[in-house]
Scaffold this motif. Structure first.
Motif, PDB file in Angstrom:
ATOM      1  N   TYR A 109     -10.476   4.923  -3.937  1.00 46.80           N
ATOM      2  CA  TYR A 109      -9.744   4.159  -2.932  1.00 46.80           C
ATOM      3  C   TYR A 109      -8.673   3.322  -3.617  1.00 46.80           C
ATOM      4  CZ  TYR A 109     -13.322   5.607   0.299  1.00 46.80           C
ATOM      5  OH  TYR A 109     -14.139   6.371   1.085  1.00 46.80           O
ATOM      6  N   ALA A 110      -7.511   3.256  -3.009  1.00 41.86           N
ATOM      7  CA  ALA A 110      -6.413   2.474  -3.576  1.00 41.86           C
ATOM      8  C   ALA A 110      -6.744   0.987  -3.520  1.00 41.86           C
ATOM      9  CB  ALA A 110      -5.128   2.745  -2.811  1.00 41.86           C
ATOM     10  N   GLU A 111      -6.182   0.261  -4.430  1.00 47.15           N
ATOM     11  CA  GLU A 111      -6.321  -1.191  -4.422  1.00 47.15           C
ATOM     12  C   GLU A 111      -5.719  -1.719  -3.116  1.00 47.15           C
ATOM     13  OE1 GLU A 111      -5.091  -4.914  -7.265  1.00 47.15           O
ATOM     14  OE2 GLU A 111      -4.417  -2.898  -7.758  1.00 47.15           O
ATOM     15  N   LEU A 112      -6.296  -2.777  -2.622  1.00 41.85           N
ATOM     16  CA  LEU A 112      -5.787  -3.402  -1.406  1.00 41.85           C
ATOM     17  C   LEU A 112      -4.367  -3.926  -1.650  1.00 41.85           C
ATOM     18  CD1 LEU A 112      -7.491  -4.324   1.279  1.00 41.85           C
ATOM     19  CD2 LEU A 112      -7.191  -6.580   0.297  1.00 41.85           C
ATOM     20  N   ALA A 113      -3.452  -3.628  -0.748  1.00 38.54           N
ATOM     21  CA  ALA A 113      -2.067  -4.087  -0.921  1.00 38.54           C
ATOM     22  C   ALA A 113      -1.394  -4.208   0.438  1.00 38.54           C
ATOM     23  CB  ALA A 113      -1.308  -3.116  -1.817  1.00 38.54           C
ATOM     24  N   PRO A 114      -1.844  -5.168   1.251  1.00 39.79           N
ATOM     25  CA  PRO A 114      -1.270  -5.268   2.603  1.00 39.79           C
ATOM     26  C   PRO A 114       0.206  -5.646   2.566  1.00 39.79           C
ATOM     27  CG  PRO A 114      -2.729  -7.136   2.143  1.00 39.79           C
ATOM     28  CD  PRO A 114      -2.872  -6.188   0.999  1.00 39.79           C
ATOM     29  N   SER A 115       0.970  -5.070   3.496  1.00 37.17           N
ATOM     30  CA  SER A 115       2.393  -5.400   3.604  1.00 37.17           C
ATOM     31  C   SER A 115       2.589  -6.814   4.134  1.00 37.17           C
ATOM     32  CB  SER A 115       3.074  -4.428   4.563  1.00 37.17           C
ATOM     33  OG  SER A 115       2.984  -3.118   4.065  1.00 37.17           O
TER      34      SER A 115
END
Lengths: 413, 413
Positions: free
Chosen positions: B4-10
């Motif tokens: 799973y990709a690292e969390l990176a909210p816009s």
């Protein structure tokens, strides 16, 4: 107007059975900016979280999502959604959290039968199975890891017996999930409740749950659509149907929560943005470490802690054959004030260990080795500090021996 | 194993009626390390939070603390603790969240009477008071600010009438607390529920509540001590007493939560550490800004937004005499696809505005001006972007006029 100081919590070494320390990467995730609850980016994080929870719970269940509240919110959501008022439940109790299952089941309207085991031990599965045959309940509710006494109940045989008899088996795995194996499907558990602030090392605030199609069928039979969201067709369909009693809670109505966690995204509460970030990141770290590797780390640090405590001359509490690997209970030595020891550990060393509840209050200390707190440096710190504090309290300890024994364990790996 | 990709909210500009953007100082507080729930540093933060909530709710009530869950958890905690099964309640409904009060009250066992007002308006207090005289309920439940329709109900006269008649008055102030005055004591409200993710600008996850001694007396009459924490003396006292029905929830039992939030610190759930940090920091920022100054800021930005929308040629929805200052509802122009406009705003501009529920779905947009999102640059951004997106959808707008009108409002201050 009174002025309040800026928040500035001290750095602690937290060696309790929860809440425990949180990986800095999870703390960082908590600080990310907010997304709207129906923002496609956010709903994709919700979906990731469901997928990762299925891996964590070792299940192929469709339903695996967090309830928005502390661990006991997950227990109450499962019990209030699954138990119809008047349903008979059997609760085998071997510590405080078995009593909590009783408390919640009773409040949601269950007719409760229970069997109780002396604290410090667990049930032989056969004892539970024969009680099941005697009581013929609709559900059996049990705690997997009892943090109040530091014991762990074997569940596989009980689950198998329940499945054969068509009885729902509901398990509180709050203390064990992420620290020791919890095999939802293999052990025939119909619903399982996990906790975040223990072996997952995510702050308290969410309760991950899973339940299978058998449980879902019982929940769905009680399904209604929230007032204010119903269409005329919903109301007609509802009025035409014969149904079991409505779920007594809106907040904990799993049938509604399912619709929120499914592609339907039917509005319910406003999902806890920051806590969901934390849970997703925490689960990502668990799976990145690997479940088996994570369980092995928990066992190793437990071994070092136990070796150190025993070498120091302390006695462990409870039946060693059913010790919960992530909680170690120590009998407080004669003449030592347990609370004074805890205070000195906290105030001088910044280390927190726990006392216990009820009849064990003042009798034992409990040391957790859970999640991010479960690491070599913490185990060594607590052993060194505990020795110093015990000497300070006039207790007789084998000075120097505790840390050497723990270091020996780490050297052997 | 899937990675799973690292969390990176816009980064978003969130102009919905919640959840809204969060002040970076609150996000920072969320990232601080964990303290144990009974660590004296942590309990002092709990006490600070109670004090600040009393200021926020404009009350001298002893009880003011958060329930650990999203806003509706606070509503359910108050209703399930205050309403005994069979109690008659009156609910004046003027939008979706009035229906939610009905839904929850019904599930906790109330006998519900209701009156309903056309969406887009509110009640004349006299209408409610005459329904009270007719129905003679034990409790009146009302929403202060209805985000579904953008309306706000005057409460002072209704509260006074309830107090004179000895009827409990319970108010959902989830949408208004921290954005417009909520005068708990002056308006004779016996229990008030606030929300975090709206005008307080704290992430969703806690529900601050307050209730007075009259409500506390009703709750305390139903008090029990949790199984597993009871002493023999507790059990004897309980068995000797004659009591109204036990509260049907453990998680939402305010009598138990009180004991956890009082110096007794009787163990209940594990307090949500990080969310409590966020709430304490968010309240600190609210009081540092000043309640009156904060309300004035909300009014100013609302004025600029309304001026801009009207100058652009858009029509506002609902009766202007009861407009909720922190939510502005716009009638979607004929022939424009409301969801397509919202998508373009989000995908091209990173701006989120809301649709609505039930009969208003597809008919109106809702723009929030709440908390940290309620600031000049956000209002100007949403006006500029909305104009561009409306042109893109073939709508006729007075190009350029919206932003000029909003700038005029800001220039006049």
């Amino acid at each position: 107007m009174k002025r309040y100081a800026e928040l500035a919590p001290s750095q602690r070494t937290i060696m309790t059975p929860g809440p425990v320390e949180v990986d800095p990467r999870v703390l960082r995730a908590l600080s990310y900016p907010i997304l709207g609850q129906f923002d496609p980016e956010f709903t994709s994080y919700m979906n990731d979280t469901m997928e990762m929870l299925r891996s964590l719970f070792r299940t192929t269940n469709q339903w695996a999502f967090p309830v928005d509240g502390t661990s006991r919110s997950g227990i109450e959501a499962v019990l209030t959604s699954l138990i119809e008022p008047g349903d008979k439940v059997l609760i085998p109790i071997y510590g405080r959290f078995g009593h909590l299952l009783y408390e919640i089941a009773e409040r949601v309207g269950a007719e409760v039968a229970y069997i109780e085991k002396e604290w410090g031990t667990v049930f032989d599965p056969e004892e539970v199975i024969s009680a099941i045959h005697k009581e013929k309940p609709a559900l059996v509710l049990m705690v997997h890891g009892e943090t109040s006494t530091g014991r762990m109940q074997p569940l596989a045989e009980i689950g198998k017996a329940c499945r054969e008899l068509g009885i729902l088996f509901v398990v509180d795995a709050v203390a064990t999930i992420g620290g020791v194996p919890v095999l939802t499907d293999e052990w025939c558990m119909d619903a399982v409740i996990g906790g975040t602030q223990k072996c997952l090392s995510v702050p308290s605030g969410m309760a991950p749950i899973t339940y299978n199609a058998i449980a879902a069928a019982k929940i769905n039979a009680r399904k209604t659509i929230e007032r204010g969201l119903r269409t005329a067709a919903d109301i007609d369909a509802y009025n035409a149907s014969v149904r079991p009693p409505v779920i007594r809670s809106n907040y904990f109505d799993l049938a509604q929560l399912q619709d929120y966690w499914s592609p339907a995204r039917l509005n319910h509460h406003t999902e806890m943005t920051s806590m969901l970030y934390a849970l997703r990141e925490g689960l990502r770290l668990v799976l990145e470490e690997g479940l088996e590797e994570r369980f092995a780390r928990h066992r190793l640090n437990e071994s070092a802690l136990v070796a150190g405590l025993e070498a120091m001359g302390l006695s462990l509490y409870g039946d060693p054959n059913c010790k919960l690997p992530v909680v170690t209970c120590i009998t407080i030595p004669e003449g030592v004030d347990g609370e004074s020891v805890r205070s000195l550990l906290l105030n001088m060393f910044g280390i927190e260990i726990a006392s216990s509840f009820g009849s064990l209050k003042g009798k034992i200390w409990r040391i957790g080795t859970m999640g991010y707190s479960c690491r070599q440096q913490n185990v060594l710190q607590v052993l060194g500090a505990l020795e110093a504090v015990l000497i300070r309290h006039g207790a007789r300890v084998h000075t120097g021996a505790g840390l050497q024994a723990a270091l020996d364990v780490y050297d052997q790996t």
